[in-house]
Enzyme design. Structure first.
Site, mmCIF file in Angstrom:
data_model
loop_
_atom_site.group_PDB
_atom_site.id
_atom_site.type_symbol
_atom_site.label_atom_id
_atom_site.label_comp_id
_atom_site.label_asym_id
_atom_site.label_seq_id
_atom_site.Cartn_x
_atom_site.Cartn_y
_atom_site.Cartn_z
ATOM 1 N N GLY A 219 33.395 32.993 39.476
ATOM 2 C CA GLY A 219 33.215 31.956 40.501
ATOM 3 C C GLY A 219 34.151 32.218 41.667
ATOM 4 O O GLY A 219 35.214 32.833 41.507
ATOM 5 N N VAL B 116 40.212 41.205 36.981
ATOM 6 C CA VAL B 116 40.079 40.918 35.541
ATOM 7 C C VAL B 116 40.330 39.440 35.287
ATOM 8 O O VAL B 116 41.358 38.897 35.688
ATOM 9 C CB VAL B 116 41.100 41.732 34.701
ATOM 10 N N LYS C 12 36.675 45.906 33.024
ATOM 11 C CA LYS C 12 37.870 45.056 32.925
ATOM 12 C C LYS C 12 38.770 45.506 31.769
ATOM 13 O O LYS C 12 40.002 45.525 31.889
ATOM 14 C CB LYS C 12 37.455 43.592 32.775
ATOM 15 N N GLU D 214 44.747 41.478 40.545
ATOM 16 C CA GLU D 214 44.655 40.364 39.588
ATOM 17 C C GLU D 214 43.236 39.821 39.488
ATOM 18 O O GLU D 214 42.759 39.471 38.403
ATOM 19 C CB GLU D 214 45.611 39.245 40.033
ATOM 20 N N GLY E 173 38.979 36.689 36.450
ATOM 21 C CA GLY E 173 38.891 35.703 37.542
ATOM 22 C C GLY E 173 40.255 35.138 37.890
ATOM 23 O O GLY E 173 41.163 35.864 38.294
ATOM 24 N N VAL F 58 56.330 31.288 50.364
ATOM 25 C CA VAL F 58 56.716 32.649 50.762
ATOM 26 C C VAL F 58 57.642 32.678 51.967
ATOM 27 O O VAL F 58 58.152 33.739 52.336
ATOM 28 C CB VAL F 58 55.463 33.533 51.040
ATOM 29 N N LYS G 104 29.283 43.208 57.197
ATOM 30 C CA LYS G 104 28.099 44.024 57.472
ATOM 31 C C LYS G 104 27.342 43.459 58.669
ATOM 32 O O LYS G 104 26.827 44.162 59.501
ATOM 33 C CB LYS G 104 27.207 44.009 56.222
ATOM 34 N N GLY H 43 27.040 31.209 40.967
ATOM 35 C CA GLY H 43 27.886 32.245 41.601
ATOM 36 C C GLY H 43 28.767 32.998 40.630
ATOM 37 O O GLY H 43 29.736 33.624 41.034
HETATM 38 N N1 HSE Z 1 30.271 38.527 37.000
HETATM 39 C C1 HSE Z 1 31.619 38.405 36.602
HETATM 40 C C2 HSE Z 1 31.681 37.493 35.372
HETATM 41 C C3 HSE Z 1 32.439 37.815 37.726
HETATM 42 O O1 HSE Z 1 30.676 36.850 35.063
HETATM 43 O O2 HSE Z 1 32.703 37.422 34.720
HETATM 44 C C4 HSE Z 1 33.888 38.115 37.647
HETATM 45 O O3 HSE Z 1 34.168 39.456 37.499
#
Ligand code: HSE
Length: 420
Positions: free
Chosen positions: A299, A129, A202, A126, A131, A31, A43, A184
């Site tokens: 993830g 939707v 999505k 981006e 990942g 960039v 928080k 995760g």
């Molecule tokens: N919980 C979502 C999935 C994570 O499993 O696709 C990404 O949006």
């Protein structure tokens, strides 16, 4: 220098900071500017963090991010509807916004887009939707020339992971969901994944990008995978299908229909081979025909890759035009490794294998598999698959093999890729 502020710092936010730290040279080369994290709104300031926040300041006050005149880009990784007012304020203040928040983008897309007009700011999502798959950019620009006929997407990593594990390992639903949560992938409330709601948000976003339609969740039929049992997956397999949770948008006689539900897909279709937490979006455009985007759909790091990609897009478009390419130091193919497939024709006589084996051994080439194929008119075909070997050694070996009396020809030498 570009200054970034974060709203939220969970798994995805931490991964984004890690990428900005670890790949800072690559990013600044791309960039033409340094991108640094100035302020992070969280928080709980006292919470122990694994990521190196460098000189960033932690705050509990979102105004320190959205109203700071020095901050150029605000990244939101909180989720849910309540950051909406902060994102609207940030856009009003002339900041570019990057968000991974599919629920918010789905519910407030028009309002957020409208808020970008006054100050000509970017709203990028981006990461909301698919990942790490660049589906939003691809559909809006690279494939933007097409009138889209249909979209079929595996849009939820958690449910795809669950369906894959049940299918491949015959496991039960509950422990597999736990595994996905531990990795995760799952939402804070995994009901969102399992019920199809996450995929529906999505799909709603994809409908806006691919078909320019503000559909809204209330017009998307969605059904989850709660009732799918191992028996159904096994029966589908016997019938030649895989069960996948698909988000579907397509032109029908009366207009467009949008729906999310588990369905049987022919095993030979490319989307049927998308396994585990991977997502894919299969589109049919009037110009491009069939096209499929594939990658990790859940993830921390895959999602953060999309977030930082959006930052790059903003900085490239708004702040710079001074990219410099590095000069390239060539690497010879001779210095690279791969497995090799070889097919040799030779006389079907004693001692040939010994001579061939010696050539491989002299050139430090180890064999993974070999077999003798058809013998016709006393000519045998030998097939070898090697372990990973140096190209230079293989070249040498092939020349030596050709000079063995009983080897009539080295018919084929092919490299094996993507087999680690
Ligand atoms: N919980 C979502 C999935 C994570 O499993 O696709 C990404 O949006």
């Amino acid at each position: 220098m570009i200054k970034i502020g974060f709203l939220g710092m969970g798994i995805v936010g931490s991964a984004a900071v890690d990428i900005l730290n670890n790949n800072k040279d690559i990013i600044s080369q791309r960039v033409g500017k340094q991108c640094i994290v100035k302020t992070i709104c969280v928080k709980d300031i006292s919470k122990k963090r694994t990521v190196d926040l460098k000189t960033a300041t932690l705050t509990t006050n979102p105004d320190d991010v959205i109203n700071d005149p020095e901050i150029d880009i605000v990244i939101e990784v909180i989720g849910g509807e309540f950051p909406k007012k902060w994102l609207l304020q940030a856009l009003k203040n002339g900041k570019h916004v990057v968000t991974a928040n599919k629920e918010l983008v789905s519910k407030a897309k028009q309002e957020l887009i409208d808020a970008t007009h006054e100050k000509q700011t970017f709203l990028m999502f981006e990461a909301a939707v698919g990942g790490g798959i660049p589906v939003i950019q691809s559909l809006s620009t690279a494939l933007g020339a097409n009138s889209m006929q249909s979209i079929f997407g595996i849009l939820n990593g958690t449910t795809n992971f669950i369906l894959t594990k049940i299918d491949e390992e015959g496991k039960d639903f509950a422990p597999v969901l736990k595994e996905a949560q531990d990795l995760g992938f799952a939402e804070a409330n995994p009901h969102m994944d399992v019920s199809g709601l996450d995929a529906a948000y999505k799909l709603d976003i994809l409908a806006a990008i691919a078909f320019q339609k503000n559909v809204g969740l209330e017009h998307i039929f969605y059904e989850g995978i709660e009732n799918i049992q191992l028996k159904d997956i096994n029966n589908a397999r016997d019938l030649g299908y895989k069960i996948k949770l698909l988000g579907i948008g397509k032109k029908v006689e009366k207009g467009f229909v949008f729906k999310v539900h588990p369905c049987l897909i022919p095993k030979a279709h490319p989307i049927a081979s998308v396994a585990n937490e991977f997502n894919a979006v299969f589109v049919q455009g009037d110009a491009v025909g069939d096209s499929m985007l594939y990658g990790k759909g859940a993830g921390g790091f895959p999602t953060a890759s999309a977030i930082v990609g959006d930052v790059i897009k903003i900085v490239q478009s708004k702040f710079c035009n001074t990219r410099k390419l590095e000069s390239y130091t060539p690497v010879s193919i001779d210095d690279t490794d791969s497995k090799f497939y070889l097919r040799l024709s030779c006389n079907d006589t004693y001692g040939v294998i010994e001579k061939i084996a010696k050539v491989f051994s002299d050139n430090k080439i180890s064999l993974e598999k070999f077999f003798q194929k058809d013998v016709k008119e006393e000519i045998a075909e030998l097939v070898f698959l090697t372990h990973s070997s140096l190209e230079r050694n293989m070249k040498n070996a092939v020349n030596k093999l050709k000079s063995i009396d009983d080897v009539l020809n080295v018919e084929t030498v092919l490299r094996v890729e993507l087999d680690d």
